[in-house]
Scaffold this motif. Structure first.
Motif, PDB file in Angstrom:
ATOM      1  N   MET A  34      24.623  39.284  96.820  1.00 57.65           N
ATOM      2  CA  MET A  34      23.404  39.057  96.060  1.00 57.65           C
ATOM      3  C   MET A  34      23.424  37.620  95.515  1.00 57.65           C
ATOM      4  N   PRO A  35      22.432  36.804  95.858  1.00 61.16           N
ATOM      5  CA  PRO A  35      22.422  35.407  95.391  1.00 61.16           C
ATOM      6  C   PRO A  35      22.175  35.333  93.880  1.00 61.16           C
ATOM      7  N   LYS A  36      22.744  34.284  93.323  1.00 58.15           N
ATOM      8  CA  LYS A  36      22.551  34.054  91.888  1.00 58.15           C
ATOM      9  C   LYS A  36      21.120  33.617  91.605  1.00 58.15           C
ATOM     10  N   ARG A  37      20.617  34.053  90.452  1.00 56.50           N
ATOM     11  CA  ARG A  37      19.291  33.597  90.043  1.00 56.50           C
ATOM     12  C   ARG A  37      19.397  32.173  89.515  1.00 56.50           C
ATOM     13  N   ALA A  38      18.336  31.432  89.706  1.00 55.11           N
ATOM     14  CA  ALA A  38      18.292  30.067  89.179  1.00 55.11           C
ATOM     15  C   ALA A  38      18.217  30.130  87.657  1.00 55.11           C
ATOM     16  N   ARG A  39      18.836  29.165  87.023  1.00 56.44           N
ATOM     17  CA  ARG A  39      18.778  29.095  85.561  1.00 56.44           C
ATOM     18  C   ARG A  39      17.358  28.817  85.109  1.00 56.44           C
ATOM     19  N   ARG A  40      16.988  29.490  84.050  1.00 51.52           N
ATOM     20  CA  ARG A  40      15.683  29.217  83.449  1.00 51.52           C
ATOM     21  C   ARG A  40      15.926  28.375  82.210  1.00 51.52           C
ATOM     22  N   ASN A  41      15.119  27.389  82.040  1.00 47.27           N
ATOM     23  CA  ASN A  41      15.208  26.560  80.841  1.00 47.27           C
ATOM     24  C   ASN A  41      14.074  26.952  79.907  1.00 47.27           C
ATOM     25  N   HIS A  42      14.436  27.247  78.686  1.00 48.85           N
ATOM     26  CA  HIS A  42      13.443  27.618  77.686  1.00 48.85           C
ATOM     27  C   HIS A  42      13.205  26.415  76.786  1.00 48.85           C
ATOM     28  N   SER A  43      11.951  26.180  76.483  1.00 47.79           N
ATOM     29  CA  SER A  43      11.639  25.071  75.582  1.00 47.79           C
ATOM     30  C   SER A  43      12.051  25.453  74.161  1.00 47.79           C
ATOM     31  N   SER A  44      12.179  24.466  73.321  1.00 46.75           N
ATOM     32  CA  SER A  44      12.544  24.736  71.933  1.00 46.75           C
ATOM     33  C   SER A  44      11.473  25.588  71.254  1.00 46.75           C
ATOM     34  N   GLU A  45      10.215  25.416  71.682  1.00 43.16           N
ATOM     35  CA  GLU A  45       9.135  26.229  71.121  1.00 43.16           C
ATOM     36  C   GLU A  45       9.301  27.697  71.513  1.00 43.16           C
ATOM     37  N   GLN A  46       9.700  27.936  72.765  1.00 46.41           N
ATOM     38  CA  GLN A  46       9.924  29.306  73.217  1.00 46.41           C
ATOM     39  C   GLN A  46      11.096  29.944  72.474  1.00 46.41           C
ATOM     40  N   GLU A  47      12.177  29.174  72.307  1.00 46.66           N
ATOM     41  CA  GLU A  47      13.341  29.682  71.593  1.00 46.66           C
ATOM     42  C   GLU A  47      12.965  30.039  70.154  1.00 46.66           C
ATOM     43  N   ALA A  48      12.240  29.130  69.499  1.00 45.70           N
ATOM     44  CA  ALA A  48      11.837  29.369  68.108  1.00 45.70           C
ATOM     45  C   ALA A  48      10.927  30.586  68.002  1.00 45.70           C
ATOM     46  N   ALA A  49      10.027  30.744  68.972  1.00 47.28           N
ATOM     47  CA  ALA A  49       9.112  31.883  68.944  1.00 47.28           C
ATOM     48  C   ALA A  49       9.875  33.201  69.065  1.00 47.28           C
ATOM     49  N   LEU A  50      10.876  33.251  69.934  1.00 44.21           N
ATOM     50  CA  LEU A  50      11.671  34.469  70.085  1.00 44.21           C
ATOM     51  C   LEU A  50      12.484  34.758  68.829  1.00 44.21           C
ATOM     52  N   LEU A  51      13.073  33.721  68.246  1.00 41.60           N
ATOM     53  CA  LEU A  51      13.835  33.907  67.006  1.00 41.60           C
ATOM     54  C   LEU A  51      12.920  34.392  65.880  1.00 41.60           C
ATOM     55  N   LYS A  52      11.719  33.841  65.836  1.00 39.99           N
ATOM     56  CA  LYS A  52      10.753  34.247  64.817  1.00 39.99           C
ATOM     57  C   LYS A  52      10.355  35.712  65.001  1.00 39.99           C
ATOM     58  N   CYS A  53      10.164  36.121  66.243  1.00 40.40           N
ATOM     59  CA  CYS A  53       9.826  37.524  66.504  1.00 40.40           C
ATOM     60  C   CYS A  53      10.890  38.455  65.930  1.00 40.40           C
ATOM     61  N   ASN A  54      12.136  38.055  66.063  1.00 41.89           N
ATOM     62  CA  ASN A  54      13.210  38.891  65.553  1.00 41.89           C
ATOM     63  C   ASN A  54      13.291  38.841  64.035  1.00 41.89           C
ATOM     64  N   HIS A  55      13.242  37.653  63.457  1.00 41.73           N
ATOM     65  CA  HIS A  55      13.476  37.497  62.016  1.00 41.73           C
ATOM     66  C   HIS A  55      12.254  37.813  61.165  1.00 41.73           C
ATOM     67  N   VAL A  56      11.083  37.468  61.622  1.00 43.00           N
ATOM     68  CA  VAL A  56       9.883  37.669  60.817  1.00 43.00           C
ATOM     69  C   VAL A  56       9.200  38.989  61.173  1.00 43.00           C
ATOM     70  N   GLU A  57       9.022  39.209  62.454  1.00 44.63           N
ATOM     71  CA  GLU A  57       8.304  40.407  62.888  1.00 44.63           C
ATOM     72  C   GLU A  57       9.223  41.614  63.059  1.00 44.63           C
ATOM     73  N   LYS A  58      10.522  41.405  62.893  1.00 44.05           N
ATOM     74  CA  LYS A  58      11.536  42.468  62.943  1.00 44.05           C
ATOM     75  C   LYS A  58      11.588  43.202  64.278  1.00 44.05           C
ATOM     76  N   ILE A  59      11.300  42.481  65.362  1.00 41.62           N
ATOM     77  CA  ILE A  59      11.420  43.070  66.692  1.00 41.62           C
ATOM     78  C   ILE A  59      12.904  43.043  67.061  1.00 41.62           C
ATOM     79  N   PRO A  60      13.473  44.152  67.465  1.00 42.26           N
ATOM     80  CA  PRO A  60      14.905  44.196  67.780  1.00 42.26           C
ATOM     81  C   PRO A  60      15.289  43.229  68.901  1.00 42.26           C
TER      82      PRO A  60
END
Length: 106
Positions: free
Chosen positions: A1-27
């Protein structure tokens, strides 16, 4: 099975995911499953966030990021260039008016 290519997340995407967890309490597990993200990567972002959070509260209170400083420098450079062009245009216009007067043109 070939390896998947790395995905690069922008700092905005990273911050949005962290915010979802910390502010919106999404697990974390739900966020990671939805985004096909390894939880270890999420926790790495979280650690980086908290390690660098003190910069928000430092004594300088400038609130100016490196990118903003770079853009301000670029703006200053372009304004200086524009001022120089304006000065050249003024000189050329002045010479043009003098020549018109000398030649008796309206």
């Amino acid at each position: 099975m070939p390896k998947r290519a790395r995905r690069n997340h922008s700092s905005e995407q990273e911050a949005a995911l962290l915010k979802c967890n910390h502010v919106e309490k999404i697990p974390v597990s739900d966020l990671c499953n939805k985004q096909k993200l390894q939880p270890s990567l999420f926790y790495t972002w979280q650690r980086q966030l908290f390690e660098n959070a003190s910069a928000v509260f430092d004594g300088s209170k400038t609130g100016v990021s490196a990118r903003e400083q770079e853009l301000q420098a670029r703006i200053a450079q372009l304004e200086a260039k524009l001022a120089k062009k304006d000065a050249v245009n003024a000189d050329i216009s002045e010479e043009y008016v003098k020549l018109q007067k000398e030649l008796g043109e309206p």
